[in-house]
Design an enzyme around this catalytic site. Structure first.
Site, PDB file in Angstrom:
ATOM      1  N   ASN A 203       0.774  -1.179  -0.024  1.00 36.08           N
ATOM      2  CA  ASN A 203      -0.061   0.000   0.165  1.00 36.08           C
ATOM      3  C   ASN A 203       0.774   1.155   0.124  1.00 36.08           C
ATOM      4  OD1 ASN A 203       0.628   0.730   2.807  1.00 36.08           O
ATOM      5  ND2 ASN A 203      -0.735  -0.706   3.465  1.00 36.08           N
ATOM      6  N   ASP A 274      -5.217  -7.573   3.694  1.00 34.89           N
ATOM      7  CA  ASP A 274      -5.245  -9.165   3.740  1.00 34.89           C
ATOM      8  C   ASP A 274      -6.226  -9.672   2.451  1.00 34.89           C
ATOM      9  OD1 ASP A 274      -3.764  -8.742   6.141  1.00 34.89           O
ATOM     10  OD2 ASP A 274      -5.620  -8.757   7.344  1.00 34.89           O
TER      11      ASP A 274
END
Length: 332
Positions: A203, A274
């Site tokens: 990210n 996740d």
């Protein structure tokens, strides 16, 4: 693959080794109606309490929710929370054969105090030092044995000490010898250690932290420059950069681009990464195009953000959205 239904059905045939930092997410839910007379802090009237599998274990939950078989490989403490962690695995009907109980560390826990959807406080209890030699040898022994039955390795790194350069190097070597693809969700400490992996997903915050850079992700040229720096520091076949509410950037030698996010009623972004790495990894085992992988992961990451806390993806919701997605339709 002839249809999105066939893609989802094919997930059932896959077994995934998830290597990384596991933890227990504790939630204390209640209501606040007054301020304490003892100090200027809210008083929570405690209601529901719950425990959830967190960290790399949430990746395993996502893998299972998608229909595949997860095997967690990690180290927890030989303590009450370690026992609770294994009880949660048993409750979720997931194997514990890759879990090592160690007297050299405590089980990581994160306790969140919630009033409705308002997050009041988080209390962390953890060891973040690297594994001692004995635990590292045990972990690698488990990884070597468990790889025999796996189609994919996912490294889920939370910088809590389970993963270190030696574990990374040896696991990648073993997986590549068996032609098993490797997907990585990194953190700062080991960021550039993951060399020669199949997909490197990161990210924006972790990309900046891992490479020690600052850039504006809204500026296309700055995002491209950051991606170039990532490629020069980490060798991978494919890269995914999640851009939060701005979508996802993908790159390989033959294909690259940016996909927009989809409108959502965001409750919490916890656990979205996740879900992204789980979907991307499973799609990778099916040999699907990178744009397809990025868009399906983009959809899944957004869906879980509509739920409070870290929760696994709802496969049926993802399937219904995927069936209507114009980008995915191009490939099926």
């Amino acid at each position: 693959m002839k249809s999105i239904e066939e893609v989802f059905e094919s997930f059932k045939d896959k077994t995934v080794l998830v290597v990384g930092d596991v933890m227990i997410d504790y939630y204390l839910h209640g209501q606040v109606s007054r301020i304490s007379p003892e100090a200027p802090v809210p008083v929570l009237k405690l209601g529901k309490q719950e425990k959830r599998l967190g960290g790399a274990a949430n990746v395993a939950m996502n893998i299972r929710a998608l229909g595949a078989t997860p095997i967690l490989c990690s180290v927890v403490g030989d303590d009450a929370d370690g026992a609770a962690f294994e009880q949660l695995l048993e409750y979720e009907k997931m194997p514990n054969k890759g879990i090592i109980r160690s007297q050299n560390r405590i089980t990581t826990t994160k306790m969140r105090v919630m009033s409705g959807l308002q997050h009041l406080l988080r209390v962390d209890n953890e060891d973040v030092h690297p594994l001692v030699d004995l635990d590292q040898k045990s972990l690698l022994h488990h990884i070597k044995n468990l790889l025999e039955e796996c189609d994919l390795v996912i490294f889920e790194d939370y910088d809590k000490g389970t993963i270190n350069p030696e574990v990374i190097e040896e696991t990648i070597k073993l997986a590549r010898e068996k032609n098993i693809p490797i997907a990585v969700d990194p953190k700062r400490r080991n960021f550039t250690q993951y060399q020669g992996v199949s997909i490197f997903k990161v990210n924006i915050a972790d990309l900046k932290d891992g490479l020690g850079i600052e850039f504006d992700a809204l500026e296309e040229s700055q995002l491209e420059d950051a991606a170039d720096k990532l490629k020069s520091n980490v060798e991978a076949e494919n890269y995914l950069i999640t851009l939060s509410k701005r979508g996802i950037f993908y790159h390989s030698k033959s294909n690259s681009g940016k996909l927009s996010s989809h409108p959502r009623q965001i409750a919490e972004v916890l656990g979205a990464g996740d879900t992204v790495i789980s979907i991307a990894g499973l799609c990778l085992t099916l040999g699907l195009p990178l744009e397809f992988i990025a868009e399906l992961a983009n959809l899944g990451g957004g869906i879980v953000c509509e739920m409070p806390g870290a929760v696994p993806i709802d496969k049926e919701i993802l399937l219904q959205e995927a069936k209507e997605n114009s980008i995915l339709k191009k490939y099926l």
